[in-house]
Design a protein around this motif. Structure first.
Motif, PDB file in Angstrom:
ATOM      1  N   UNK A 122      45.858  54.252  44.512  1.00  0.00           N
ATOM      2  CA  UNK A 122      46.773  53.813  45.572  1.00  0.00           C
ATOM      3  C   UNK A 122      47.840  52.845  45.052  1.00  0.00           C
ATOM      4  N   UNK A 123      47.839  52.579  43.735  1.00  0.00           N
ATOM      5  CA  UNK A 123      48.843  51.692  43.145  1.00  0.00           C
ATOM      6  C   UNK A 123      48.383  50.261  42.977  1.00  0.00           C
ATOM      7  N   UNK A 124      47.253  49.891  43.564  1.00  0.00           N
ATOM      8  CA  UNK A 124      46.742  48.538  43.400  1.00  0.00           C
ATOM      9  C   UNK A 124      46.051  48.413  42.048  1.00  0.00           C
ATOM     10  N   UNK A 125      45.808  47.169  41.630  1.00  0.00           N
ATOM     11  CA  UNK A 125      45.170  46.910  40.346  1.00  0.00           C
ATOM     12  C   UNK A 125      44.039  45.907  40.555  1.00  0.00           C
ATOM     13  N   UNK A 126      42.865  46.258  40.075  1.00  0.00           N
ATOM     14  CA  UNK A 126      41.708  45.390  40.216  1.00  0.00           C
ATOM     15  C   UNK A 126      41.555  44.435  39.051  1.00  0.00           C
ATOM     16  N   UNK A 127      40.973  43.279  39.341  1.00  0.00           N
ATOM     17  CA  UNK A 127      40.637  42.320  38.293  1.00  0.00           C
ATOM     18  C   UNK A 127      39.183  42.490  37.859  1.00  0.00           C
ATOM     19  N   UNK A 128      38.484  43.442  38.478  1.00  0.00           N
ATOM     20  CA  UNK A 128      37.097  43.745  38.133  1.00  0.00           C
ATOM     21  C   UNK A 128      36.822  45.173  38.577  1.00  0.00           C
ATOM     22  N   UNK A 129      35.632  45.680  38.226  1.00  0.00           N
ATOM     23  CA  UNK A 129      35.275  47.069  38.546  1.00  0.00           C
ATOM     24  C   UNK A 129      33.835  47.104  39.041  1.00  0.00           C
ATOM     25  N   UNK A 130      33.669  47.065  40.361  1.00  0.00           N
ATOM     26  CA  UNK A 130      32.345  47.001  40.969  1.00  0.00           C
ATOM     27  C   UNK A 130      32.045  48.264  41.782  1.00  0.00           C
ATOM     28  N   UNK A 131      30.762  48.565  41.881  1.00  0.00           N
ATOM     29  CA  UNK A 131      30.257  49.496  42.888  1.00  0.00           C
ATOM     30  C   UNK A 131      29.586  48.648  43.953  1.00  0.00           C
ATOM     31  N   UNK A 132      29.801  48.978  45.237  1.00  0.00           N
ATOM     32  CA  UNK A 132      29.172  48.191  46.294  1.00  0.00           C
ATOM     33  C   UNK A 132      28.243  49.053  47.138  1.00  0.00           C
ATOM     34  N   UNK A 133      27.186  48.429  47.622  1.00  0.00           N
ATOM     35  CA  UNK A 133      26.225  49.065  48.528  1.00  0.00           C
ATOM     36  C   UNK A 133      26.228  48.245  49.811  1.00  0.00           C
ATOM     37  N   UNK A 134      26.522  48.924  50.946  1.00  0.00           N
ATOM     38  CA  UNK A 134      26.765  48.223  52.207  1.00  0.00           C
ATOM     39  C   UNK A 134      25.928  48.839  53.329  1.00  0.00           C
TER      40      UNK A 134
END
Length: 554
Positions: A122-134
C-alpha cells in the motif's frame, strides 16, 4: 533555554507570572529576576512554581503564555503555588483566524537521510515486521494464549525475562527451614535472559498476541470501534499478516472487521487468517487450523526484507506518561522540534491525548489548515469534556497524584506543557478514534490521556514508531510499534535505566539546547526505525494493548 544556560529558576514565557524552580529552593532564597529582587517565603521543590507577584483570590495565573489557573486565596509574592491555593482555569475558545504561517527548521542535516524499513504494497513502510494474533472477542483470549505457548519458544522467538531462578532460590530456602525474616533478607540467584540460538524465521521480529476484554456484552458502538482499532493493527505497516480468532456469536463480527480493513486499505493483500470456533467445532480443530495457517503465513512474512526508505515514510506518535514539572520545558519541546523537522521532511506526526490539550484549544484550532478542520477539533474537545463533566469528572480532574506531586497541579499546566510535543507546524488533519492517518504533517487524534489507551490508538492510526516522554518513569510499550522512552530529568534516567532510552535532563542542566537534544533523538529514532537498536520496551517485551471504550477515560 540555551545549551550554556545554568540557573536555578526560569520563566517559560514573558507573560508568565510564575517562575519554575529547576532545583530545590529553600525558604529565604534570594530571587533576582528582571530587575526584581525578593526572598522566597516558602520552600519550593524542583519542578514546582512560585509567584512573581502577589495574587488575590480569583487572580489569573499564566504559564507558557496561557491561563493555567486562578488563585483560590491570597498568595504573597515568592510563594509556592499548590493545589491548596490554586484551582484549574483555562481560556474559552472560539473559531478564529487561520494562523498557519510558521518558521520551518533547518533540515539540511537530514534531507538525504533514509532508514531501513519493510516496504508494503500500500506504499507504507514498516519499522518492524510482526505477525499478530488477535481475538475478536474476549471469549477467545484463552485460545490466543494457547497459541502463544505453542509457537513462541518452538519458533525461536525471544521470551520476556523469567524469574524462575529467583523462585527456585526461595523454594530452596523454604525447604531448609528459613524464617520469614531470612526469606526477606535473602540474596536470590538472578535469572539470565538467554536469546534463542536459532530463530526459524529470521526476517520476522516476532509474533504478538493482543488480548482484550471487548467484542461483546458492551455497546455496539464499542464493538464496532474495536473492529476499526483491530483493522488499524492488521493494516499497520509494521504488521506482515494476522491470525484472527472469532467465537461467532459476538457483536464484533468478522464481516465488520473486514469492512474496516477495506476502509483503510481497499487493495488489502496481506496474509489474513480468520477462524470461527462455532463453525469449526472443537477447540482442537480450531487450534490445529490456526497453527497450520499461521505457520504458512509466517513463511510468507519471512520473505520480507528491509530496504532504504525516506524519512517521509515515518509516522510518529507523540506520547507522555508519568509527566512532571520539567516535561514542558525539556523532553516535550525537544519532541516538538523533532516533529517540526519530520513535518518539513514530509513525514507524519500524531498528537493525541485530548484531555491534555485543555487550555491550548485556541492555539491549536487557529493552527488548523482550514475552518472545517478547526471546527472538528473544537467539536471533539467540547463533546469529550461534556461527557466527562456529566459523570462528575471534567478535564480538570486529569492530573494524577504523581503529576501533582511533581509540579503539575492543574490540568491546564499539564496540558500547556504536553502540547509542546506538537511543535509549531500547521494542523493538517483532526482524527476521531480510531481513524487512520492519511495526510502528512501534524495530525490531532482524539484519545484519552491514559498513556496505554492513547499509545494503543496512535499505533492503530498508523504510528510506526512512538516517542514517549516521562518525568516519573513508566514501562509502557506496544506490541508492534517500538516505543522510545525519553526522560525529562537526569535523576530519572539514572534511577530507571532498564526502561528509559534517552535523557533530556541535559536541557534542564544547561548542557544541551532543545534543538541539539531533538537532533540527537532523531538520529536515535532513525537507528530504531532501521532495526539497529531495540528500545528498552521492546527488549522487555512490554506489549501494552488497551482498546478505548468510548465512555469517559481521562
Amino acid at each position: 533555554m540555551s545549551a550554556t544556560q545554568i540557573t536555578s529558576y526560569i520563566q517559560i514565557h514573558p507573560l508568565d507570572n510564575v517562575l519554575v524552580a529547576l532545583v530545590d529552593l529553600p525558604a529565604g532564597t534570594r530571587i533576582n529576576f528582571n530587575g526584581q529582587s525578593f526572598d522566597l517565603l516558602t520552600a519550593v521543590q524542583a519542578k514546582h512554581k512560585f509567584t512573581l507577584t502577589a495574587l488575590a483570590p480569583g487572580n489569573q495565573i499564566h504559564m507558557y503564555g496561557v491561563l493555567v489557573g486562578k488563585a483560590s486565596e491570597n498568595i504573597p509574592l515568592g510563594t509556592a503555588i499548590t493545589v491548596d491555593n490554586v484551582v484549574h482555569a483555562a481560556e474559552d475558545y472560539a473559531l478564529g483566524e487561520r494562523k498557519t504561517q510558521w518558521q520551518q527548521p533547518d533540515v539540511s542535516a537530514f534531507a538525504d537521510q533514509t532508514f531501513m524499513g519493510f516496504h508494503r504494497e500500500d506504499g507504507s513502510v514498516g519499522t518492524a515486521n510482526y505477525w499478530i494474533v488477535i481475538p475478536l472477542v474476549f471469549c477467545e483470549n484463552r485460545n490466543v494464549e494457547v497459541l502463544k505457548e505453542a509457537l513462541i519458544g518452538k519458533l525461536g522467538f525471544k521470551k520476556p525475562k523469567s524469574y524462575e531462578n529467583e523462585v527456585d532460590s526461595l523454594i530452596a530456602l523454604y525447604h531448609t527451614g528459613k524464617s520469614v525474616e531470612d526469606i526477606l533478607n535473602a540474596d536470590l540467584q538472578r535469572s539470565v535472559v538467554v536469546s534463542p540460538a536459532n530463530q526459524l524465521f529470521p526476517n520476522i521480529d516476532g509474533i504478538k498476541f493482543l488480548n482484550h476484554d471487548m467484542g461483546c456484552g458492551g455497546t455496539r458502538m464499542d464493538s464496532d470501534t474495536l473492529c476499526g482499532l483491530l483493522a488499524g493493527y492488521i493494516t499497520h505497516p509494521n504488521v506482515a499478516g494476522a491470525t484472527v480468532l472469532s467465537l461467532g456469536c459476538q457483536h464484533a463480527q468478522a464481516s465488520i472487521l473486514q469492512d474496516e480493513i477495506r476502509k483503510r486499505d481497499p487493495d488489502f493483500k496481506k496474509p489474513l487468517v480468520i477462524l470461527e470456533q462455532q463453525k469449526l467445532g472443537t477447540e482442537s480443530k480450531l487450534l490445529e487450523e490456526a497453527l497450520k495457517q499461521t505457520f504458512a503465513g509466517l513463511m510468507q512474512a519471512n520473505q520480507q526484507y528491509r530496504s532504504p526508505a525516506p524519512l517521509s515514510k515515518l509516522c510518529i506518535g507523540l506520547e507522555c506518561g508519568g509527566s512532571d514539572g520539567f516535561s514542558g520545558i525539556s523532553a516535550n519541546p525537544a519532541l516538538g522540534h523533532l516533529s517540526d523537522i519530520l513535518v518539513t521532511l514530509g513525514g507524519s506526526v500524531i498528537l493525541a491525548e485530548f484531555p491534555e490539550l485543555c487550555g491550548v484549544e485556541q492555539e491549536l484550532s487557529d493552527r488548523c489548515v482550514d475552518v472545517p478542520t478547526a471546527e472538528r477539533f473544537m467539536g471533539l474537545m467540547t463533546t469529550y469534556n461534556a461527557l466527562a463533566e456529566a459523570t462528575g469528572s471534567g478535564f480538570y480532574a486529569n492530573p494524577s497524584p504523581g503529576n501533582i506531586k511533581d509540579g503539575l497541579i492543574t490540568d491546564a499546566i499539564k496540558s500547556a506543557g504536553a502540547a509542546k510535543k506538537g511543535g509549531n507546524s500547521p494542523v493538517t488533519a483532526v482524527l476521531d478514534y480510531p481513524d487512520k492517518v492519511s495526510k502528512p504533517g501534524l495530525n490531532l487524534l482524539c484519545t484519552p490521556g491514559s498513556d496505554v489507551e492513547s499509545t494503543t490508538a496512535e499505533v492503530a492510526s498508523g504510528a510506526n514508531i512512538v516517542l514517549f516522554t516521562t518525568g516519573l518513569g513508566t514501562p509502557t510499550g506496544n506490541p508492534v510499534a517500538p516505543v522510545i522512552k525519553i526522560s525529562t530529568n537526569t535523576a530519572l534516567y539514572n534511577k530507571m535505566p532498564d526502561i528509559i532510552d534517552i535523557n533530556c535532563g541535559t536541557i534542564i542542566e544547561g548542557r544541551e539546547s532543545i534543538e541539539e537534544a531533538a537532533e540527537r533523538l532523531l538520529r536515535y529514532m532513525i537507528d530504531v526505525a532501521s532495526g539497529n537498536i531495540k528500545p528498552k520496551a521492546v527488549e522487555l517485551g512490554q506489549d501494552d494493548f488497551i482498546p478505548w471504550k468510548r465512555g469517559v477515560s481521562l
